[in-house]
Design an enzyme around this catalytic site. Sequence first.
Site, PDB file in Angstrom:
ATOM      1  N   VAL A   1       0.696  -1.237   0.014  1.00  0.00           N
ATOM      2  CA  VAL A   1      -0.183   0.237  -0.102  1.00  0.00           C
ATOM      3  C   VAL A   1       0.984   1.126  -0.057  1.00  0.00           C
ATOM      4  O   VAL A   1       1.847   1.380   0.601  1.00  0.00           O
ATOM      5  CB  VAL A   1      -0.959  -0.161   1.276  1.00  0.00           C
ATOM      6  CG1 VAL A   1      -1.977  -1.137   1.223  1.00  0.00           C
ATOM      7  CG2 VAL A   1      -0.368   0.071   2.615  1.00  0.00           C
ATOM      8  N   ASP A   2       0.367   2.153  -0.800  1.00  0.00           N
ATOM      9  CA  ASP A   2       1.184   3.514  -0.843  1.00  0.00           C
ATOM     10  C   ASP A   2       0.571   4.280   0.612  1.00  0.00           C
ATOM     11  O   ASP A   2      -0.569   3.664   1.225  1.00  0.00           O
ATOM     12  CB  ASP A   2       0.328   4.333  -1.660  1.00  0.00           C
ATOM     13  CG  ASP A   2       1.185   5.757  -1.781  1.00  0.00           C
ATOM     14  OD1 ASP A   2       2.290   5.890  -1.542  1.00  0.00           O
ATOM     15  OD2 ASP A   2       0.380   6.711  -2.055  1.00  0.00           O
ATOM     16  N   LYS A   3       1.171   5.293   1.120  1.00  0.00           N
ATOM     17  CA  LYS A   3       0.737   5.797   2.384  1.00  0.00           C
ATOM     18  C   LYS A   3      -0.144   7.001   2.148  1.00  0.00           C
ATOM     19  O   LYS A   3      -1.535   6.889   2.589  1.00  0.00           O
ATOM     20  CB  LYS A   3       2.142   6.548   3.212  1.00  0.00           C
ATOM     21  CG  LYS A   3       1.666   7.145   4.460  1.00  0.00           C
ATOM     22  CD  LYS A   3       2.421   7.552   5.214  1.00  0.00           C
ATOM     23  CE  LYS A   3       3.325   8.798   4.729  1.00  0.00           C
ATOM     24  NZ  LYS A   3       2.614  10.044   4.900  1.00  0.00           N
ATOM     25  N   THR A   4       0.137   8.066   1.329  1.00  0.00           N
ATOM     26  CA  THR A   4      -0.599   9.353   1.234  1.00  0.00           C
ATOM     27  C   THR A   4      -1.873   8.844   0.205  1.00  0.00           C
ATOM     28  O   THR A   4      -1.641   8.406  -0.851  1.00  0.00           O
ATOM     29  CB  THR A   4       0.335  10.382   0.625  1.00  0.00           C
ATOM     30  OG1 THR A   4       1.665  10.448   1.228  1.00  0.00           O
ATOM     31  CG2 THR A   4      -0.455  11.646   0.259  1.00  0.00           C
TER      32      THR A   4
ATOM     33  N   LYS B   1       8.780   0.970  -6.242  1.00  0.00           N
ATOM     34  CA  LYS B   1       7.476   0.150  -5.846  1.00  0.00           C
ATOM     35  C   LYS B   1       7.384  -0.911  -6.816  1.00  0.00           C
ATOM     36  O   LYS B   1       7.013  -2.055  -6.281  1.00  0.00           O
ATOM     37  CB  LYS B   1       6.328   1.066  -6.137  1.00  0.00           C
ATOM     38  CG  LYS B   1       6.183   2.231  -4.839  1.00  0.00           C
ATOM     39  CD  LYS B   1       5.139   3.036  -5.026  1.00  0.00           C
ATOM     40  CE  LYS B   1       5.019   4.065  -3.997  1.00  0.00           C
ATOM     41  NZ  LYS B   1       3.792   5.097  -4.217  1.00  0.00           N
TER      42      LYS B   1
END
Length: 733
Positions: A420-423, A602
């Site tokens: 998962v990305d954070k932002t 990523k």
Amino acid sequence: MCEGVESDRPGDCPKCGMALERNPAYREPARSIWTCPMHPQIEQDQPGDCPICGMALEPKAVTSTTVEDSHELRDMTRRFWVGGLLALPVLVLGMLHVVPALLHVVNSPASRWAQFLLSTPVVLWAGWPFFVRGAKSLRSGHWNMFTLIAIGVGAAWLYSVVAFFAPGFFPPSMRTHGVVDVYFEAAAVIVVFVLLGQVLELRARARTSTAIKALLNLAPPVALRLTAEGDREVPLDAVQAGDRLRVRPGAKVPVDGVVEEGASAVDESMITGESLPVEKKVGDHVTGGTVNATGSFVFRAEKVGTDTMLARIVNMVAEAQRSRAPIQGLADKVAGIFVPAVVIIAAVTFVAWFFIGPEPRLAHAIVNAVAVLIIACPCALGLATPMSIMVGVGRGAQAGVLVKHAEALELLGKVKWLVVDKTGTLTEGRPQLVDVVVADGTAETDLVRLAAAVERASEHPLAAAIVRGAEHRGISVPEAADFRSITAGGVMGKVEGRLVLVGKAKFLADQGVPSDSTLNERATQLQLEGKTALFVAIDGRSAGALAVADPIKATTREAMANLHALGIKVVMATGDNRHTAASVARQLGIDRFEAEVEPARKIALVEELKRTGDRVAMAGDGINDAPALAAADVGLAMGTGTDVAMESAGVTLVKGDLRGIAKAVHLSRATMGNIRQNLFFAFVYNALGVPIAAGALYPVFGWLLSPILAGAAMSLSSVSVITNALRLRRMRL
């Protein structure tokens, strides 16, 4: 030049002789494309039957008309009722032989003529579509259920016609009182049973479109457009981007747009699955098909027609329902071998009964061969996967989980790692300026004002947070000159004659700005709290630091708990610094994280996890996430993110809520379980049915399976598979 002169082809004007020009306002009507619901690779520009499975093709474009209208269902229903009414007396006359006292009635000329006259329209009219599809399958080499039905019914009827009109062709052992037994009732009743199966199947397929019907009905037929003369009601098709529209209390939002006046709460549950109304104010986005509450507001239309979120959801659901899951390849391979094998088994059955069976051998040979052909129709096998996919995809759409293709639905249930990305994924995606740290000799207002001036020219989300922070503090932001942006470093520019730098500590060091130990300690503390610190230098001297934080979504913790309960490990990959990433990972209980990650990293991370042999999913919302979304086994895009991310992903979560991933995994596992149940039933049914129809029980029990019962069993198997698939509509996510 000449009014009223129009032509559908190039040429010269008959009035003035000038060459005709194309009218720029004219648009050619879009051609309808027809496709098979079971084999979406089949496409043509007109209605017809699928050359692979024989099913009627359906229009690819999804509209309220195509969903509601079903010519094939009406046609099959009419044939069923007419065929059933004619076949019933044939069945009664044909079965009178079970009463010895009435045996003479069965073989009477009147009874045999009645059976012939009544059964012929059933076979040749009511069952005609099956013969047409069966003939096409033989010509194309794609043998299917209609191949077996056409051969079986045709053989039973032709045998009976010859036996009725030319009994002398048969040996004396087959004649009773000068006549040969006929099987008109078997041919007619089999056709009726197959028609019943088709009607039930078509009705069930119509029920699988419940989700699409519900979505299509969300859009209101008209909109209230603001004009110089006042509010005017216009058809929805007439709304254009840029129109200002009013939404009254209790009314539906017609298209996607941005609120310009007023405020209200909007019920978005029909699209997002979220039950609580969402407050909307000036500047907020509204989605077509959602329902306004008690307030009233005016919004500017941004996306209309096929560009709206609702239209995209409808098309995505329709495409997914037609797509093929990898598991369907197993059923296709089996069906491709199974139908020719059944024909061979039927031929062997005929030969065995003809040469070694009891008298009347020919009659037994034909009846048992027909029973094999009918009971072995692989309709249940062909329906097992597509029906479950159709229902499962529709159920997901109702819960805000949009599946782009069936392969993603199948793989999602096997996922062991989620990147998962954070932002914007774990967090709100709207950073805020939360802390300002100033060095000696610098005023806080000046620090924020000068930093915001430089950041206003930047497109980075953190830059926008600093500019908003200045505006919220009532600080007037001046213009910056000589702006420069250094990738992965920071920005610089001249403000009121002073050189201002904003960015990472390394960026300032590379520009020759001396480090401030006190400032660095304070910034490190802020980063440990999960905040992102940006250093500011003015005229070559450290002036302070700005701390920006992106709040964690209120639903993220619950989502993490749900994912761990499903046995899925979560990896966070973020471009933020290590301290901030560690703080977020610690708060959420994330299994692993990587900080200061660029988009290329990523992709590499996804590939590394895939090399472990486990299935990997990637969830993100930005353009920079698109490559990794495409590289993962399953990409999950947040519906609140960019269009590029949604195009790259196999699943879109309309609400942009990570809890939707757990819903999607539940949906995948339930759908695949349903498919396996259907395939098991279909395989077992055929494995048991074919030997019984061939007469395997006759040597032991003296039992033979009537072709009529074989037709009933075949239809029942299809209905059982369909009924099992429809259970998914009641699945709780």
